[in-house]
Scaffold this active site. Structure first.
Site, short mmCIF file in Angstrom:
data_model
loop_
_atom_site.label_atom_id
_atom_site.label_comp_id
_atom_site.label_asym_id
_atom_site.label_seq_id
_atom_site.Cartn_x
_atom_site.Cartn_y
_atom_site.Cartn_z
N ASN A 183 0.80 -1.23 0.00
CA ASN A 183 0.00 0.00 0.00
C ASN A 183 0.83 1.28 0.00
OD1 ASN A 183 0.67 -0.78 2.64
ND2 ASN A 183 -1.04 0.33 3.54
N LYS B 261 11.80 -8.56 1.18
CA LYS B 261 10.85 -9.42 0.47
C LYS B 261 9.58 -8.58 0.30
CE LYS B 261 7.47 -12.37 -0.30
NZ LYS B 261 6.09 -11.85 -0.54
N HIS B 262 9.36 -8.06 -0.90
CA HIS B 262 8.22 -7.17 -1.12
C HIS B 262 6.97 -7.96 -1.52
CE1 HIS B 262 6.62 -3.27 -1.07
NE2 HIS B 262 7.61 -2.62 -1.64
N ALA B 263 5.83 -7.27 -1.47
CA ALA B 263 4.57 -7.88 -1.91
C ALA B 263 4.66 -8.23 -3.39
CB ALA B 263 3.41 -6.93 -1.66
N PRO B 264 4.10 -9.37 -3.81
CA PRO B 264 4.30 -9.82 -5.19
C PRO B 264 3.71 -8.91 -6.25
CG PRO B 264 2.75 -11.25 -4.02
CD PRO B 264 3.38 -10.37 -3.00
N GLY C 187 1.85 -6.08 7.69
CA GLY C 187 0.87 -6.86 6.95
C GLY C 187 -0.33 -7.19 7.81
N SER C 188 -0.99 -8.25 7.45
CA SER C 188 -2.22 -8.66 8.13
C SER C 188 -1.92 -9.34 9.46
CB SER C 188 -3.00 -9.64 7.23
OG SER C 188 -2.28 -10.86 7.10
N GLU D 175 4.03 -4.78 12.44
CA GLU D 175 3.07 -3.68 12.29
C GLU D 175 1.92 -4.23 11.48
OE1 GLU D 175 0.83 -1.18 10.77
OE2 GLU D 175 2.50 -0.43 9.57
N LEU D 176 0.77 -4.45 12.15
CA LEU D 176 -0.32 -5.22 11.56
C LEU D 176 -1.52 -4.31 11.28
CD1 LEU D 176 0.14 -8.36 13.84
CD2 LEU D 176 1.27 -7.80 11.68
N CYS E 52 -3.33 1.20 6.94
CA CYS E 52 -3.56 0.47 8.18
C CYS E 52 -4.03 1.40 9.29
CB CYS E 52 -2.30 -0.27 8.60
SG CYS E 52 -0.83 0.75 8.70
#
Length: 463
Positions: free
Chosen positions: A138, A161-164, A213-214, A235-236, A269
């Site tokens: 995001n 490791k980034h979001a795909p 993330g989640s 950090e969720l 978030c």
């Protein structure tokens, strides 16, 4: 609907059009091993550099970001749909972050002399080693750098490791560090499956782990880091309360609530997701909020006046639509929006609910998209009770003209951050993080620098 990954590739989809714009092969075990080796070797070089040299490279990185702002902002917009004006602002914010830590970071790492009997003692802040960072889509540049820059100034190296769906942004970041002439291995990018993440966490070359993330991802990563006896920062999610009391400046509160809820198409978030308004002004606030929301421009994210673009992923839009329908079935009043936008792309209509209660889906769950829920509180005490009635605890906002009451309420809010007469923001001068299911650990400020440090006691001539 096109998936964001396959068995062999991460796939990037333009959410404004649905077209595939990139595919990125996952690392093999040997290429992952090579990346971790580079990070470990880079750590030995990087930690030995004086902190003022690290700072100078951060200043260079800030200039590289500014020089390439148009390219990077365009990639953000293409890959996850952020309106281009907001994407450009994200890059500038990252450049300012680098400059701030270059100026203030060294002092945060200074030895702290301590008075002791029988000798001299001090506390030194030593880097831990390569940090594995599992990052979201995001804020694909800011989210990475707000964690990386404090860790790097401390002497750690960073393995991203980034979001795909935003791997294009990841490669641009890697190139930015290369152009800024950081030593090899200081900033590595890996493109791996969840199994690859697990392999990296367990690898002895990785010293610590950070995830944004989640909650589900946080539980999984936290468990693996714990099993490997490695520190982690999580950090969720959040379902942040935005409290408006009857003595607030109503126009200012509405303006802040609209920005706080709908910036980045509501995919934040720490967005103002639950608008808790005191009963005597609820009708007036609701009217003004809906009218202001109707003025927001929804459309092509490359248009400079667009404020709400497409949601980043088609599966997330489906999930948001399910939550909206559940909330309607539970008795909320729909004031506007409430459905997927017609036509191409992954757009969702800006949505406003009224008459939301603490038993409804939009109150209890995080709605990660352009949906606002207005909840009526009897008084300030009830507003506080509603605000804390959540499994999340990331940030909160209070709008009131009573400064003493605001300070009192701030002390009772179960959140990592409290914003009085202003919506939530992140800034390197103050720390950021949550409690409860919003995670633990802190980013930014001196806390972010020291999160991945060994606070080492050095005691001389103790007799």
């Amino acid at each position: 609907m096109t998936p964001i990954s396959s068995l062999t590739h991460a796939i990037s989809i333009n959410p404004a059009t649905g077209e595939q714009i990139g595919h990125y092969p996952f690392e093999s075990p040997s290429t992952l091993d090579a990346a971790l080796s580079r990070a470990a070797a880079g750590f030995r070089v990087w930690r030995s550099k004086p902190v003022d040299q690290r700072s100078q490279l951060l200043i260079t990185l800030a200039q590289v970001l500014r020089d390439n702002a148009a390219t990077m902002a365009n990639m953000i917009t293409q890959e996850m749909g952020k309106p281009i004006t907001q994407a450009r602002g994200e890059i500038e914010k990252c450049a300012q972050l680098c400059q701030w830590y270059a100026e203030h970071g060294p002092a945060m790492l200074s030895a702290e002399p301590t008075m002791v009997e029988g000798g001299k003692a001090r506390i030194e802040y030593r880097p831990l080693g390569p940090i594995l960072a599992v990052m979201p889509w995001n804020f694909p540049i800011w989210q990475v750098l707000r964690g990386a820059v404090p860790a790097l100034i401390a002497g750690n190296t960073y393995v991203l490791k980034h979001a795909p769906n935003v791997m294009g942004c990841a490669w641009l970041l890697r190139d930015a560090f290369k152009h800024a002439e950081f030593p090899e291995g200081v900033f590595e990018v890996i493109n791996v499956t969840p199994d690859g993440v697990s392999t990296a966490i367990a690898d002895p070359r990785i010293a610590a782990v950070t995830l944004t993330g989640s909650v589900r991802a946080g539980i999984a990563i936290g468990a693996q880091a714990g099993a490997a006896l490695k520190k982690c920062v999580l950090e969720l999610g959040g379902s942040d309360p935005f409290i408006v009391l009857n003595d607030a400046d109503l126009d200012e509160a509405v303006k802040a609530a609209v920005i706080g809820r709908y910036q980045n198409t509501g995919q934040v978030c720490a967005a103002a997701k639950r608008l808790i308004v005191e009963q005597s002004i609820a009708q007036a606030f609701t009217h003004k909020f809906v009218e202001a929301t109707r003025q927001l421009i929804v459309g092509d994210p490359l248009a400079p006046d667009t404020y709400i673009g497409p949601m980043a992923r088609f599966d997330l839009r489906d999930e948001l639509d399910r939550q909206v329908r559940n909330t309607l079935e539970e008795g909320a009043t729909l004031l506007m929006g409430g459905k997927k936008a017609e036509g191409p792309g992954n757009f969702y209509e800006p949505t406003v609910f009224a008459d939301v209660t603490d038993q409804m889906t939009s109150f209890k769950q995080e709605l990660f998209g352009p949906v606002a829920s207005i909840i009526t509180a009897r008084d300030a005490a009830h507003a506080l009770e509603l605000a804390n009635n959540s499994e999340f605890g990331l940030a909160s906002t209070i709008y009131t003209g009573n400064a003493q009451l605001a300070e009192q309420m701030a002390g009772e809010l179960e959140t990592g951050g409290v914003f009085i007469n202003g919506y939530c923001a992140t800034d390197p001068r103050v720390t950021f993080g949550g409690v409860k299911k919003s995670g633990f650990g802190r980013e930014l400020s001196h806390f972010g620098v020291r999160e991945f440090c060994n606070a080492q006691t050095v005691w001389v001539d103790r007799r």
